[in-house]
Write a protein that holds these residues in place. Structure first.
Motif, PDB file in Angstrom:
ATOM      1  N   VAL A  64       1.360  -1.083   0.575  1.00 13.11           N
ATOM      2  CA  VAL A  64       0.047  -0.338   0.209  1.00 13.11           C
ATOM      3  C   VAL A  64       0.950   1.615  -0.151  1.00 13.11           C
ATOM      4  CG1 VAL A  64      -1.380   1.415   1.347  1.00 13.11           C
ATOM      5  CG2 VAL A  64      -1.926  -1.100   1.365  1.00 13.11           C
ATOM      6  N   LYS A  65       1.645   1.102   0.988  1.00  7.38           N
ATOM      7  CA  LYS A  65       2.705   2.679   0.933  1.00  7.38           C
ATOM      8  C   LYS A  65       3.949   2.967   0.349  1.00  7.38           C
ATOM      9  CE  LYS A  65       0.277   4.027   4.205  1.00  7.38           C
ATOM     10  NZ  LYS A  65      -0.185   5.443   4.540  1.00  7.38           N
ATOM     11  N   THR A  66       4.483   1.820  -0.612  1.00  8.27           N
ATOM     12  CA  THR A  66       5.778   2.030  -1.127  1.00  8.27           C
ATOM     13  C   THR A  66       5.261   1.058  -2.442  1.00  8.27           C
ATOM     14  OG1 THR A  66       7.227   0.595   0.844  1.00  8.27           O
ATOM     15  CG2 THR A  66       8.158   0.673  -1.517  1.00  8.27           C
ATOM     16  N   ASP A  67       4.807   0.198  -2.729  1.00  9.23           N
ATOM     17  CA  ASP A  67       4.485   0.001  -4.176  1.00  9.23           C
ATOM     18  C   ASP A  67       3.285   0.342  -4.701  1.00  9.23           C
ATOM     19  OD1 ASP A  67       6.701  -1.924  -3.801  1.00  9.23           O
ATOM     20  OD2 ASP A  67       5.361  -3.567  -3.815  1.00  9.23           O
ATOM     21  N   ASN A  68       2.575   0.537  -4.570  1.00  6.70           N
ATOM     22  CA  ASN A  68       1.189   0.961  -4.981  1.00  6.70           C
ATOM     23  C   ASN A  68       1.521   2.282  -5.822  1.00  6.70           C
ATOM     24  OD1 ASN A  68      -2.298   0.895  -4.861  1.00  6.70           O
ATOM     25  ND2 ASN A  68      -1.673   2.668  -4.255  1.00  6.70           N
ATOM     26  N   PRO A  69       1.872   3.039  -4.800  1.00  6.70           N
ATOM     27  CA  PRO A  69       2.317   4.872  -5.838  1.00  6.70           C
ATOM     28  C   PRO A  69       2.987   4.567  -7.127  1.00  6.70           C
ATOM     29  CG  PRO A  69       2.193   4.601  -3.836  1.00  6.70           C
ATOM     30  CD  PRO A  69       2.337   3.700  -3.924  1.00  6.70           C
ATOM     31  N   TYR A  70       3.752   3.508  -7.192  1.00  5.70           N
ATOM     32  CA  TYR A  70       4.574   3.310  -8.373  1.00  5.70           C
ATOM     33  C   TYR A  70       3.760   2.163  -9.678  1.00  5.70           C
ATOM     34  CZ  TYR A  70       8.559   2.819 -11.797  1.00  5.70           C
ATOM     35  OH  TYR A  70       8.892   2.535 -13.217  1.00  5.70           O
ATOM     36  N   TRP A  71       3.247   1.740  -8.786  1.00  7.67           N
ATOM     37  CA  TRP A  71       2.820  -0.048  -9.812  1.00  7.67           C
ATOM     38  C   TRP A  71       1.113   0.195  -9.743  1.00  7.67           C
ATOM     39  CZ3 TRP A  71       6.205  -1.865 -12.713  1.00  7.67           C
ATOM     40  CH2 TRP A  71       7.989  -2.269 -12.241  1.00  7.67           C
ATOM     41  N   ASN A  72       0.789   0.916  -8.702  1.00  4.20           N
ATOM     42  CA  ASN A  72      -0.624   1.035  -9.120  1.00  4.20           C
ATOM     43  C   ASN A  72      -1.148  -0.421  -8.483  1.00  4.20           C
ATOM     44  OD1 ASN A  72      -3.048   2.332  -8.772  1.00  4.20           O
ATOM     45  ND2 ASN A  72      -3.418   2.307 -10.623  1.00  4.20           N
ATOM     46  N   THR A  73      -1.410  -1.028  -8.316  1.00  3.75           N
ATOM     47  CA  THR A  73      -1.045  -2.604  -7.422  1.00  3.75           C
ATOM     48  C   THR A  73      -2.721  -2.622  -6.981  1.00  3.75           C
ATOM     49  OG1 THR A  73       1.039  -2.733  -6.801  1.00  3.75           O
ATOM     50  CG2 THR A  73      -0.134  -4.577  -6.106  1.00  3.75           C
ATOM     51  N   ILE A  74      -3.292  -1.729  -6.348  1.00  2.73           N
ATOM     52  CA  ILE A  74      -4.103  -1.625  -5.761  1.00  2.73           C
ATOM     53  C   ILE A  74      -5.551  -2.091  -6.243  1.00  2.73           C
ATOM     54  CG2 ILE A  74      -6.261  -0.988  -3.834  1.00  2.73           C
ATOM     55  CD1 ILE A  74      -3.291   0.374  -2.214  1.00  2.73           C
ATOM     56  N   LEU A  77      -5.645  -4.860  -8.588  1.00  8.35           N
ATOM     57  CA  LEU A  77      -6.048  -6.108  -7.415  1.00  8.35           C
ATOM     58  C   LEU A  77      -7.631  -6.305  -6.960  1.00  8.35           C
ATOM     59  CD1 LEU A  77      -2.857  -7.158  -5.399  1.00  8.35           C
ATOM     60  CD2 LEU A  77      -3.335  -8.145  -7.228  1.00  8.35           C
ATOM     61  N   LEU A  78      -7.471  -5.141  -7.141  1.00  6.08           N
ATOM     62  CA  LEU A  78      -9.332  -4.804  -6.842  1.00  6.08           C
ATOM     63  C   LEU A  78      -9.717  -3.498  -7.937  1.00  6.08           C
ATOM     64  CD1 LEU A  78      -8.775  -4.645  -3.273  1.00  6.08           C
ATOM     65  CD2 LEU A  78      -9.557  -6.110  -4.379  1.00  6.08           C
ATOM     66  N   PRO A  79     -10.121  -4.097  -9.136  1.00  2.00           N
ATOM     67  CA  PRO A  79     -10.773  -2.429  -9.941  1.00  2.00           C
ATOM     68  C   PRO A  79     -11.949  -2.666  -9.888  1.00  2.00           C
ATOM     69  CG  PRO A  79     -10.783  -5.302 -10.405  1.00  2.00           C
ATOM     70  CD  PRO A  79     -10.183  -5.356  -9.421  1.00  2.00           C
ATOM     71  N   ARG A  80     -12.172  -1.811  -9.886  1.00  2.44           N
ATOM     72  CA  ARG A  80     -13.875  -0.704  -9.560  1.00  2.44           C
ATOM     73  C   ARG A  80     -14.642  -1.665 -10.104  1.00  2.44           C
ATOM     74  NH1 ARG A  80     -14.657   4.682  -8.232  1.00  2.44           N
ATOM     75  NH2 ARG A  80     -12.215   4.856  -8.918  1.00  2.44           N
ATOM     76  N   PRO A  81     -15.719  -1.519  -8.964  1.00  2.00           N
ATOM     77  CA  PRO A  81     -16.967  -2.718  -8.845  1.00  2.00           C
ATOM     78  C   PRO A  81     -18.046  -1.867 -10.053  1.00  2.00           C
ATOM     79  CG  PRO A  81     -16.648  -1.696  -6.722  1.00  2.00           C
ATOM     80  CD  PRO A  81     -15.492  -1.648  -7.618  1.00  2.00           C
ATOM     81  N   THR A  82     -18.481  -2.718 -10.885  1.00  2.00           N
ATOM     82  CA  THR A  82     -19.609  -2.357 -11.702  1.00  2.00           C
ATOM     83  C   THR A  82     -21.021  -1.971 -11.119  1.00  2.00           C
ATOM     84  OG1 THR A  82     -20.102  -4.306 -12.481  1.00  2.00           O
ATOM     85  CG2 THR A  82     -18.483  -2.807 -14.058  1.00  2.00           C
TER      86      THR A  82
END
Length: 424
Positions: A64-74, A77-82
């Protein structure tokens, strides 16, 4: 590149040799090989599981703190639900809530009329209640593992208006032992108490004690008490039967008499005929002619462990509760049985049978392979079972059944005290 490979190798070695996995591996092997299996042994797995959970939490924090700002991991892994997902989720949650509320409402209605009394909430001396007898004045005698207590129930309290109902123990009365197995009020108003160390009679003034050593009882452990139509008291022990005619005692045993088995747990009578439920089956004794007849029921069914109760219904039909053989009845020529294989009876292990109202039987059942049991009602056509899933019954194994003057059903259990059910 070499430094990077060495760093990865060192990291993997450190991970493998860290306390968490090693601790978890040792604990798992130890629990698998240890001969005794107790619930507290699994506590040795708590610490390594906590270490593993901490490692997972650290990894999530890094993502959450390190990888997400660069790789957009969240977002990967968790796409926006329809909108369809939200609709389905809302319907699912609403169905769960409505189902839960409906279930709680149904269980609240099913628990209506049920009351429980234990040593913590009442003057009950023990949570083990082996027998219950209703006196002529409405008094209920409760035979427990800690003595006998006499309750005269009212609408407000099961034990009546007094806060300290009469309690009889070896220390305060003439009971031979604290563990009382059977209780009976005779026609003259005297109470008879069968214990595992002898028999006692109390006429509200004096106590009389009868033991096996004084040659008046064939055995010390008294499991059954019954008074026939002529006023004679019959006592069933683990070593035979004794009869008190008001003046003298007479013993009946397997030899030289015709008793099928010396371990007698239940007694009932029909005119001059007295029935005895024992470990092997049922014996029939004609007092007038002195003839005996035995029915060895243990050879007819698997899992047989004896007869625990006998009762004569208002229509003259004789019923027998058996351990493993189901519910039996005498058809005039032989014994017939309701079992799980041929009827709606819930279990074949029956502890007690009583007639609540004419034609309606109440039965106490024990689970065959685990502690606990259920209560059932049989009206001659249908079976209705009361358990923890559909009523206010506590689930403790029922050992005794009786009806009070108000028509309520009293249930004595093996470890849950007394339960009182007032049918609607």
């Amino acid at each position: 590149a070499r430094w990077a490979c060495e760093g990865v190798a060192h990291a993997r070695v450190a991970t493998v040799l860290s306390p968490g996995p090693v601790w978890r591996m040792v604990a798992t092997v130890t629990l698998s090989l240890w001969p005794s299996k107790w619930p507290q042994h699994t506590l040795s797995m708590t610490q390594p599981l906590c270490l593993a959970a901490a490692a997972t939490a650290r990894w999530l924090y890094r993502v959450v703190k390190t990888d997400n700002p660069y790789w957009n991991t969240i977002e990967i892994l968790l796409p926006r639900p329809t909108r369809a997902v939200w609709v389905i989720l809302t319907v699912f949650v609403a169905a769960l809530v409505i189902g839960r509320v409906a279930y709680e409402v149904q269980m609240t209605q099913a628990r209506a009329g049920w009351t429980q009394a234990t040593v913590d909430t009442s003057p009950l001396p023990s949570n083990t209640v082996n027998d219950i007898a209703t006196g002529r004045d409405g008094t209920l005698a409760l035979a427990t593992g800690g003595g006998v207590v006499l309750w005269k129930p009212t609408r407000n309290a099961p034990w009546g208006e007094t806060q300290e109902p009469p309690l009889y123990t070896p220390a305060t009365a003439g009971l031979p032992a604290a563990r009382v197995l059977a209780v009976l009020q005779a026609g003259d108003g005297a109470w008879w108490f069968g214990t595992d160390e002898g028999l006692a009679r109390f006429d509200a003034v004096a106590w009389s004690v009868y033991r096996a050593g004084d040659m008046k009882l064939p055995g010390a452990s008294v499991h059954a008490l019954h008074q026939d139509a002529t006023g004679r008291i019959w006592v069933g022990t683990l070593s035979g039967v004794a009869r008190w005619d008001g003046a003298t005692w007479r013993a009946f045993t397997q030899q030289p008499h015709g008793l099928l088995d010396n371990a007698v747990f239940a007694i009932a009578s029909q005119g001059d005929v007295v029935w005895f439920g024992s470990l092997d089956g049922i014996s029939r004794f004609d007092v007038h002619s002195g003839q005996w007849q035995g029915f060895n029921l243990g050879t007819r069914t698997l899992g047989w462990r004896g007869v625990t109760d006998l009762t004569v219904a208002a229509d003259g039909k004789l019923w027998a509760a058996t351990q493993g053989g189901g519910l039996g009845y005498w058809d005039g020529a032989d014994w017939q049985f309701y079992r799980t294989s041929n009827s709606g009876i819930p279990y074949n292990l029956v502890n007690r049978v009583v007639e609540g109202s004419p034609g309606v039987l109440w039965l106490a059942f024990g689970f065959p392979t685990e502690p606990g049991g259920v209560v059932a009602r049989y009206d001659g056509k249908t079976w209705q079972t009361f358990s923890t899933h559909n009523s206010g019954f506590s689930g403790h194994e029922p050992l005794a059944l009786a009806r009070d003057a108000s028509g309520r059903l009293w249930i004595g259990t093996a470890a849950g005290g007394i339960q009182i059910f007032e049918p609607p």
